[in-house]
Design an enzyme around this catalytic site. Structure first.
Site, PDB file in Angstrom:
ATOM      1  N   PRO A  99       0.983  -1.217  -0.154  1.00 28.72           N
ATOM      2  CA  PRO A  99       0.073  -0.087   0.157  1.00 28.72           C
ATOM      3  C   PRO A  99       0.702   1.261   0.086  1.00 28.72           C
ATOM      4  CG  PRO A  99      -0.919  -1.574   1.577  1.00 28.72           C
ATOM      5  CD  PRO A  99       0.465  -2.069   1.058  1.00 28.72           C
ATOM      6  N   GLU A 128       0.695  -9.518   7.823  1.00 21.72           N
ATOM      7  CA  GLU A 128       0.680  -7.940   8.264  1.00 21.72           C
ATOM      8  C   GLU A 128       1.671  -7.332   7.450  1.00 21.72           C
ATOM      9  OE1 GLU A 128      -1.256  -6.088  10.276  1.00 21.72           O
ATOM     10  OE2 GLU A 128      -2.486  -7.950  10.275  1.00 21.72           O
ATOM     11  N   ARG A 166       0.338  -7.468 -22.461  1.00 23.52           N
ATOM     12  CA  ARG A 166      -0.884  -7.090 -23.609  1.00 23.52           C
ATOM     13  C   ARG A 166       0.173  -5.763 -24.576  1.00 23.52           C
ATOM     14  NH1 ARG A 166      -4.467  -3.222 -23.390  1.00 23.52           N
ATOM     15  NH2 ARG A 166      -5.989  -4.570 -24.214  1.00 23.52           N
ATOM     16  N   ASP A 181      -6.132   2.056 -26.014  1.00 20.25           N
ATOM     17  CA  ASP A 181      -6.629   1.865 -24.434  1.00 20.25           C
ATOM     18  C   ASP A 181      -6.656   3.346 -23.880  1.00 20.25           C
ATOM     19  OD1 ASP A 181      -7.138  -0.673 -24.935  1.00 20.25           O
ATOM     20  OD2 ASP A 181      -5.038  -1.455 -23.955  1.00 20.25           O
TER      21      ASP A 181
END
Length: 269
Positions: A99, A128, A166, A181
């Site tokens: 994160p 954790e 891709r 895209d």
């Protein structure tokens, strides 16, 4: 390019490598993926890879030593020194999904997908988190999918692999597909436009719904203009931050601004 993935659950990643259009990248060797089960590098009968955190608190923390052993084994398998010399340039980046990491964007994906890129060693955390000492010693970059927490880094690793695969030549059926895209520089970083296919009139829950007539006109210039306008509109509605970035780069033209103003969107909004 080669990606080595340190994971406790290789079975979460293996099926993806043989499914979907991106399997062409893996089967054809454009992107090589090696899975490294972390418990193979742990000690003891139970192959323990985690322990309780110092200082107390809930959950468990992944131990530095098994990760370090696996990391060194990968480097040797790549033909590199087991440990990079202090101050030496990064040869193959080690990436932790966290994160705290840089948000995964098209620009980040393009960096790892470049023809001369070496790939990366991807570390899939669990529990954790990972002992900070391993992060400080071995991790070069951290990547986040967004402001939420997953059970582990495997989903994030698959997301990065899919996005990188891709972009490789020959993987998609049409080479122009990736260029159209959302977020691609070829469309100035804007969102994609709406798409339609057969039938021309769909009997939906609110009655007949047709296709925008311009898409049936066969006039390529008008179609391109319509798609540009729809990209601008979609971006202004859903991601005004992307529109602001495009303006700052100078890729939003006066004609674009006039159209946005007519549609009720302008720089002040």
């Amino acid at each position: 390019m080669r990606f080595d993935i340190i994971t406790l659950f290789p079975e979460l990643i293996e099926p993806y490598l043989s499914a979907g259009v991106t399997r062409r990248a893996f089967a054809g060797g454009a992107v090589t993926v090696r899975l490294w089960p972390l418990r193979d590098h742990a000690d003891g009968h139970y192959r323990r890879v985690d322990d309780r955190p110092f200082g107390g608190g809930p959950g468990m923390v992944m131990m530095a030593e098994p990760l370090y052993r696996c990391w060194r084994a990968i480097r040797v398998d790549r033909g590199l020194a087991a440990v990079r010399a202090p101050g030496a340039p990064v040869d193959v980046p080690t990436v932790l999904f966290s994160p705290a990491g840089e948000r995964l964007t098209h620009a980040v994906v393009a960096r790892y997908a470049a023809a001369d890129a070496p790939g990366a060693i991807l570390v899939c955390g669990r529990y954790e988190g990972v002992d900070q000492r391993f992060i400080d010693a071995c991790v070069d970059a951290q990547i986040s999918l967004g402001d939420f927490v997953l059970s582990g880094g495997e989903i994030a690793a698959v997301a990065l692999l899919d996005a990188v695969a891709r972009l490789q030549p020959g993987v998609l059926g049409d080479a122009a597909s990736a260029e159209q895209d959302s977020f691609n520089p070829a469309v100035d970083g804007l969102l994609d436009c709406p798409h339609y296919t057969r039938p021309e009139v769909w009997e939906g829950p609110h009655g007949p719904a047709g296709v925008p007539p311009v898409l049936l006109s066969g006039h390529h210039g008008q179609i391109a203009s319509w798609r540009r306008a729809q990209r601008l509109l979609a971006t202004a509605r859903a991601r005004p931050d992307l529109l602001a970035e495009a303006r700052a780069r100078g890729v939003v033209t006066p004609a674009d601004e006039r159209w946005l103003g007519e549609a009720g969107y302008n720089e002040k909004l």
